[in-house]
Scaffold this active site. Structure first.
Site, short mmCIF file in Angstrom:
data_model
loop_
_atom_site.label_atom_id
_atom_site.label_comp_id
_atom_site.label_asym_id
_atom_site.label_seq_id
_atom_site.Cartn_x
_atom_site.Cartn_y
_atom_site.Cartn_z
N THR A 1 -6.52 28.40 16.93
CA THR A 1 -6.87 28.67 15.54
C THR A 1 -5.89 27.90 14.65
OG1 THR A 1 -5.45 30.62 15.42
CG2 THR A 1 -7.74 30.99 16.08
N LYS B 1 1.39 26.04 16.65
CA LYS B 1 2.84 26.03 16.44
C LYS B 1 3.36 27.34 15.87
CE LYS B 1 1.95 22.24 14.19
NZ LYS B 1 0.94 21.37 14.72
N GLU C 1 2.58 23.26 25.65
CA GLU C 1 3.04 21.86 25.67
C GLU C 1 2.64 21.12 24.40
OE1 GLU C 1 4.96 19.77 27.94
OE2 GLU C 1 4.79 18.81 25.99
N GLY D 1 -8.62 13.36 12.50
CA GLY D 1 -8.23 14.62 13.15
C GLY D 1 -6.73 14.77 13.34
N GLU E 1 -3.39 18.65 9.59
CA GLU E 1 -3.66 20.08 9.73
C GLU E 1 -4.84 20.46 8.83
OE1 GLU E 1 -1.66 22.21 11.83
OE2 GLU E 1 -1.22 20.17 12.42
N ASP F 1 5.10 20.84 8.88
CA ASP F 1 4.67 20.69 10.27
C ASP F 1 5.84 20.18 11.12
OD1 ASP F 1 2.41 20.27 12.36
OD2 ASP F 1 3.40 18.32 12.25
N LYS G 1 8.19 21.97 14.25
CA LYS G 1 8.53 21.35 15.54
C LYS G 1 10.04 21.31 15.76
CE LYS G 1 4.20 18.86 15.35
NZ LYS G 1 3.52 17.70 14.79
N GLY H 1 -4.23 14.29 17.27
CA GLY H 1 -5.55 13.77 17.61
C GLY H 1 -6.32 14.71 18.51
#
Ligand code: HSE
Length: 347
Positions: A98, A127, A151, A208, A211, A222, A226, A324
């Protein structure tokens, strides 16, 4: 193992994985004794469908690509929401894809907790929950004797989590630095060629990379997510999103990009973290003007790069796709194959 997959969310990444699973079905069965059916899909926009004997994945993809709702699928039970799908179907593995909210982790956090408590494996590229509560979720998975793998949350299918956890095991990793967001790297690359910021962003959305709400990409949120994930999971230092200094690329103008070019430099959005001598962590997401002979300056398009600073090998760098449809879908396959391997006792 026979995977009975249920998708929670069925956007580009979920569809990308489904394409790969269909195309590689025989190879996965022969080479890895990996078998799968999709039993359920629940998506807030596209509706939901459940059939305990398995859905026809090709028909599902065709339906979704034609813009039709899952209610138009010719059989199965319709209308189950995400929690019902997790709890009340015969799925043994949830694919949580989602949308991401790195601040609250929701709704994915609730989906994942519900699934783990129901003793179902979870693979996810989301994330939010990893930023919010990775370590507790991993403990919850262990307690329930199932797997929670992610991953794809950093560098999509370019395997940085597995690299740090398994391949570089035995090293002490003291820091990292990299290009962690594909959308902004793509935009900066296009701007250097003269494309406007708006057109470049639009194209990144079409491809793609971005977000659902691209503000998270361009404002550096974003990449920040990470940085938090890598700091918690790889450096094993607990930080939250509030501990990371952040600046996105929205203030970088066409003129800035052109000026850098004349100076033999290139703008990049860099995410980094370093364990300091006193054991604390300095973590940052910031645009930097790098000289062209810096290895990160050569990483263009939606490609990402990440350098781990290790005690045995010094810097170790991995470069590859960071976003992607298929590239992120493939990350879920890495997680599924790992579960398959561990359940077969192949490790
Ligand atoms: N929007 C993200 C990016 C996708 O552009 O890198 C992968 O996390």
């Amino acid at each position: 193992m026979h995977f009975k997959l249920a998708f929670i969310g069925f956007g580009t990444v979920g569809q990308g994985l489904t394409e790969i699973l269909l195309e590689k079905k025989e190879m996965l069965a022969e080479k890895f004794d990996f078998h799968w059916i999709i039993v359920a899909i629940s998506d807030t926009m596209k509706g939901s469908v459940y059939d305990e004997r398995g859905l026809d994945a090709k028909k599902i993809l065709a339906l979704v690509k034609s813009g039709k709702k899952l209610d138009n699928y010719s059989s199965g039970i319709k209308g189950m929401d995400s929690i019902e799908t997790i709890k009340k179907t015969n799925t043994n593995t949830i694919i949580e894809v989602t949308f991401t909210d790195v601040k609250t982790g929701e709704p994915a956090l609730t989906h994942i907790k519900t699934a783990l408590n129901a003793k179902k494996n979870v693979v996810s590229t989301n994330k939010g929950p990893v930023v919010k509560d990775a370590l507790n979720l991993l403990k919850l998975a262990e307690k329930n004797r199932v797997f929670y793998s992610f991953e794809g949350v950093v560098l999509a299918g370019t395997p940085v989590i597995n690299l740090a956890k398994y391949t570089l095991a035995g090293n002490k990793i003291n820091g990292f630095k990299g290009i962690l967001n594909g959308t902004t790297n793509y935009i900066l690359t296009r701007m250097e060629e003269g494309t406007s910021y708006e057109d470049a962003l639009k194209k990144a959305q079409e491809l793609g990379y971005a977000e659902a709400d691209p503000t998270g990409d361009i404002e550096g949120l974003d990449a920040l997510g990470k940085v938090v994930i890598l700091t918690n999971v790889v450096l094993e230092k607990k930080i939250t999103w509030k501990d990371v200094e952040r600046k996105g690329i929205t203030k970088i103008s066409k003129e800035d990009v052109e000026k850098a070019k004349t100076e033999g430099k290139r703008w990049k959005l860099i995410g980094s973290a370093e364990i300091l001598k006193d054991g604390t962590v300095k973590a940052k997401v910031w645009p930097q003007k790098l000289p062209l002979n810096d290895p990160l300056a050569g990483v263009c398009e939606a490609t990402n790069a990440l350098t781990f600073y290790t005690d045995e090998l010094g810097p170790v760098t991995i470069i590859g796709p960071g976003a992607g449809r298929r590239e992120t879908g493939y990350a879920l396959l890495i997680d599924l194959l790992n579960i398959n391997r561990q359940q077969r006792g192949d490790f």
